[in-house]
Write a protein that holds these residues in place. Structure first.
Motif, short mmCIF file in Angstrom:
data_model
loop_
_atom_site.label_atom_id
_atom_site.label_comp_id
_atom_site.label_asym_id
_atom_site.label_seq_id
_atom_site.Cartn_x
_atom_site.Cartn_y
_atom_site.Cartn_z
N ASN A 1 0.90 -1.31 -0.09
CA ASN A 1 0.18 0.07 -0.11
C ASN A 1 1.04 1.10 -0.35
OD1 ASN A 1 -1.84 -1.70 0.05
ND2 ASN A 1 -2.90 -1.70 2.41
N SER A 2 2.16 1.39 0.72
CA SER A 2 2.67 2.43 0.91
C SER A 2 3.12 2.71 -0.20
CB SER A 2 2.80 2.25 2.58
OG SER A 2 4.60 1.47 2.08
N GLY A 3 3.67 1.36 -0.94
CA GLY A 3 4.60 1.92 -1.95
C GLY A 3 3.86 1.79 -2.80
N VAL A 4 2.61 1.65 -3.56
CA VAL A 4 2.09 1.86 -4.64
C VAL A 4 1.42 3.08 -4.59
CG1 VAL A 4 -0.47 1.21 -5.38
CG2 VAL A 4 1.15 -0.30 -5.38
N ASN A 5 0.77 3.69 -2.76
CA ASN A 5 0.79 5.92 -3.20
C ASN A 5 1.87 5.99 -3.75
OD1 ASN A 5 -1.53 5.68 -2.25
ND2 ASN A 5 -1.43 4.16 0.18
N ILE A 6 3.27 5.38 -3.64
CA ILE A 6 4.15 6.76 -3.64
C ILE A 6 4.61 7.03 -5.07
CG2 ILE A 6 6.75 7.01 -3.92
CD1 ILE A 6 7.00 5.86 -1.53
N ILE A 7 4.07 5.61 -5.94
CA ILE A 7 4.02 6.10 -7.15
C ILE A 7 2.99 6.60 -8.06
CG2 ILE A 7 4.48 3.84 -9.28
CD1 ILE A 7 5.37 1.80 -7.50
#
Length: 380
Positions: free
Chosen positions: A77-83
């Protein structure tokens, strides 16, 4: 008319995604794996539910498994929200090919038949297939070409720099990708959950010994400051060399005796504090290592079978079901480092004396760590 991914998300999630129509620029929604991924074509939701896990593995194992799943979801979730969507749409075609190839390769292992061969027997560990040399040809060893197929480049750059399809069979590739990915997920859980929990437990055990050291240090400083402020023992002054242990009944003799004892305390107490700090640091290192090993072993015993036989196969199904969407490419970018898990080995020869001399005192680091955890847990 084909609806965009954003439109579908707005219909399914409404205000939860933060996509409210207004005159202002829409607020970017927060991605949530369980809400925004298509899970209907797999039983991912069922096998990650507490009732299912508790019924099949027991409450204790289910608790460890849930922590693991939540940890992976948080990372995704945190990684996807950065992209951003623009970044996802700008992924190069060859990057997409590499990411999809990793997923396809991963899907070749795992599940109930992971440890079984075609005949139902337990599979042997992957063996390297060495290409036989022709005695008529040169005796020079086989040289790895500077370029090769995509799978060769993936393996060489991230797993085995000497990899060659002529020397290793596909089983080596499948098993390496699978083992690295699973090890990467578990190592991530170790870093994010097990180590912090272990540190908290150890810091709790060592909190009182640490406070005693700090108390002794504060009392010593107060005593020295008060003595110097009153002129009882000026700084950097030693007692006369002729001073002996014999008691002098005069006021001057009593003062000299007190000054000698105080001067001796100035030498002894810091040594005592130093020894206690060293002991505290050694206890912290030993207890932390033991606690981490214990919790890791407990987790592996609880969840390794589940991760191999259920979680990873279901995760792969979910990824294939969402293949090609922006969410899919973002998740694959986030997960890609786990495919290349290699434990870092410190090169002792590369560390210089200058680097070692600049390292902080491990005793001070231990003290700061315990204080930090104590403050976070409101022990202070």
């Amino acid at each position: 008319m084909v609806k965009t991914e954003e439109a579908v998300c707005a219909e399914n999630c409404g205000s939860r995604c933060g996509r409210r129509r207004s005159g202002k620029t829409p607020v970017r929604y927060r991605f949530n794996f369980m809400k925004h991924m298509n899970l209907r074509q797999s039983n991912y939701e069922a096998i990650t539910s507490m009732p299912y896990l508790a019924d099949k593995y027991g409450e204790k194992c289910a608790h460890n498994i849930i922590l693991f799943v939540k940890c992976i979801h948080k990372q995704i979730n945190s990684g996807v929200n950065i992209i951003s969507d623009m970044q996802a749409r700008s992924i190069l075609p060859w990057t997409k090919v590499r990411l999809f190839l990793l997923l396809v390769t991963l899907s070749q292992r795992g599940g109930a038949d992971y440890w079984l061969d075609k005949e139902g027997e337990i599979r042997e560990q992957p063996k390297t297939k060495v290409k036989e040399k022709d005695p008529k040809t040169s005796k020079e060893p086989h040289l790895v070409q500077p370029y090769g197929t995509l799978i060769e480049e993936i393996m060489r750059q991230n797993i085995n720099e000497n990899f060659s399809e002529a020397q290793h069979d596909e089983n080596y590739v499948f098993s390496s990708i699978w083992a690295n990915f699973m090890e990467g997920l578990i190592n991530h859980f170790l870093e994010k959950v097990i180590i912090p929990n272990s540190e908290k437990k150890v810091c709790q055990q060592l909190y009182k010994p640490m406070m005693k050291i700090i108390s002794l240090y504060n009392e010593y400083n107060e005593l020295m400051e008060k003595s110097e402020r009153n002129g009882f023992l000026p700084a950097n002054r030693e007692p006369p060399a002729s001073l002996t242990d014999s008691e002098d009944p005069t006021e001057s003799g009593k003062l000299q005796t007190a000054q000698r004892l105080l001067w001796q305390a100035r030498q002894d107490i810091p040594k005592t504090i130093s020894k206690e700090l060293t002991l505290l640091s050694e206890m912290y290192a030993t207890l932390s290592a033991d606690e981490q090993d214990f919790e890791l072993d407990e987790f592996v015993c609880s969840a390794e079978e589940y991760i191999e036989l259920e979680y990873l196969p279901c995760l792969i199904d979910v990824l294939f079901a969402n293949c090609g969407t922006l969410h899919f490419w973002k998740i694959m970018i986030v997960l890609e480092p786990f495919f290349y898990y290699i434990e870092e080995i410190v090169d002792e020869d590369s560390s210089s004396f200058q680097e070692d001399s600049n390292k902080p005192d491990p005793r001070v680091v231990t003290l700061e760590k315990i204080c930090q955890v104590a403050a976070e847990q409101d022990w202070i």
